[in-house]
Design a protein around this motif. Sequence first.
Motif, short mmCIF file in Angstrom:
data_model
loop_
_atom_site.label_atom_id
_atom_site.label_comp_id
_atom_site.label_asym_id
_atom_site.label_seq_id
_atom_site.Cartn_x
_atom_site.Cartn_y
_atom_site.Cartn_z
N UNK A 295 -13.85 -14.87 4.67
CA UNK A 295 -13.59 -13.57 4.07
C UNK A 295 -12.19 -13.08 4.41
N UNK A 296 -11.78 -13.26 5.66
CA UNK A 296 -10.44 -12.86 6.09
C UNK A 296 -9.39 -13.66 5.33
N UNK A 297 -9.57 -14.96 5.23
CA UNK A 297 -8.60 -15.80 4.53
C UNK A 297 -8.48 -15.39 3.06
N UNK A 298 -9.59 -15.01 2.44
CA UNK A 298 -9.57 -14.55 1.05
C UNK A 298 -8.80 -13.25 0.94
N UNK A 299 -9.05 -12.31 1.88
CA UNK A 299 -8.33 -11.03 1.87
C UNK A 299 -6.83 -11.24 2.09
N UNK A 300 -6.47 -12.13 3.02
CA UNK A 300 -5.06 -12.40 3.30
C UNK A 300 -4.39 -13.01 2.06
N UNK A 301 -5.05 -13.95 1.41
CA UNK A 301 -4.48 -14.57 0.21
C UNK A 301 -4.26 -13.53 -0.88
N UNK A 302 -5.20 -12.60 -1.03
CA UNK A 302 -5.04 -11.52 -2.02
C UNK A 302 -3.88 -10.61 -1.65
N UNK A 303 -3.73 -10.31 -0.36
CA UNK A 303 -2.61 -9.48 0.10
C UNK A 303 -1.28 -10.16 -0.18
N UNK A 304 -1.22 -11.46 0.06
CA UNK A 304 0.02 -12.20 -0.15
C UNK A 304 0.37 -12.30 -1.64
N UNK A 305 -0.61 -12.37 -2.50
CA UNK A 305 -0.36 -12.52 -3.94
C UNK A 305 0.04 -11.21 -4.60
N UNK A 306 -0.31 -10.11 -4.00
CA UNK A 306 -0.09 -8.79 -4.59
C UNK A 306 1.40 -8.42 -4.59
N UNK A 307 1.91 -8.02 -5.74
CA UNK A 307 3.27 -7.51 -5.85
C UNK A 307 3.17 -5.99 -5.85
N UNK A 308 3.81 -5.38 -4.86
CA UNK A 308 3.71 -3.93 -4.69
C UNK A 308 4.96 -3.25 -5.26
N UNK A 309 4.79 -1.97 -5.57
CA UNK A 309 5.90 -1.19 -6.11
C UNK A 309 6.09 0.13 -5.36
N UNK A 310 5.39 0.30 -4.24
CA UNK A 310 5.56 1.55 -3.48
C UNK A 310 6.84 1.48 -2.66
N UNK A 311 7.35 2.63 -2.29
CA UNK A 311 8.63 2.74 -1.58
C UNK A 311 8.48 2.32 -0.13
N UNK A 312 8.63 1.06 0.15
CA UNK A 312 8.44 0.50 1.49
C UNK A 312 9.65 0.73 2.39
N UNK A 313 10.87 0.68 1.85
CA UNK A 313 12.07 0.78 2.67
C UNK A 313 12.84 2.05 2.35
N UNK A 314 13.49 2.59 3.36
CA UNK A 314 14.31 3.79 3.24
C UNK A 314 15.69 3.49 3.81
N UNK A 315 16.57 4.50 3.77
CA UNK A 315 17.91 4.34 4.36
C UNK A 315 17.84 4.04 5.85
N UNK A 316 16.80 4.51 6.51
CA UNK A 316 16.67 4.22 7.95
C UNK A 316 16.41 2.73 8.18
N UNK A 317 15.71 2.08 7.25
CA UNK A 317 15.42 0.65 7.37
C UNK A 317 16.57 -0.22 6.86
N UNK A 318 17.11 0.16 5.72
CA UNK A 318 18.18 -0.59 5.06
C UNK A 318 19.27 0.40 4.70
N UNK A 319 20.30 0.51 5.52
CA UNK A 319 21.36 1.48 5.24
C UNK A 319 21.97 1.28 3.86
N UNK A 320 22.09 2.37 3.11
CA UNK A 320 22.70 2.34 1.80
C UNK A 320 21.75 2.06 0.66
#
Length: 165
Positions: free
Chosen positions: A38-63
């Motif tokens: 079950x864990x391996x199935x969940x991890x595979x689904x997480x890895x396949x998912x393309x996300x569009x939420x705002x993960x990074x900010x100026x604090x993480x990646x300047x500019x």
Amino acid sequence: MTRRSWFLVLAAALGVALLAACGGVTWLARTGDGEERDCATRVAAEEAKVRTDRRWTDADVPGIGAYPEIHWQVDYPSFACSRAPGPTDRRYQAVVRLTPADARALAAAYTWTPVTGAAPEVWPALAGYVPAGVRWHRSADHDAGAAEVRLDPGAALLLITAVDT
């Protein structure tokens, strides 16, 4: 009761206890395998998912600025379903469409040199968000910690590859 009958009762009780213990161990092993699957199935689904939420900010990646579009994924290069304690590595990759003004400002803020040789690897699910003819540039001053940043100022496109443990 005779000595022999006590021995038979004791032997029978030990036999029942031993059988119950073996059955319990077998049940636990099967349950663990199921949880691992079950864990391996969940991890595979997480890895396949393309996300569009705002993960990074100026604090993480300047500019990075107030980017209008992002597509990113996570990858677990180590065994994420391990029962052993300890950190689980995660790799991230993101393709970020910058505003033209933010791309110009980022290009001016650091010294960028064209990437020579093989182009940076773009993960297959993200490759469709990178137009043909992209000319990646790299800045040794900009890369911070475990994140690598590539910029195409003309296309206003940023490629981020980061590791998190």
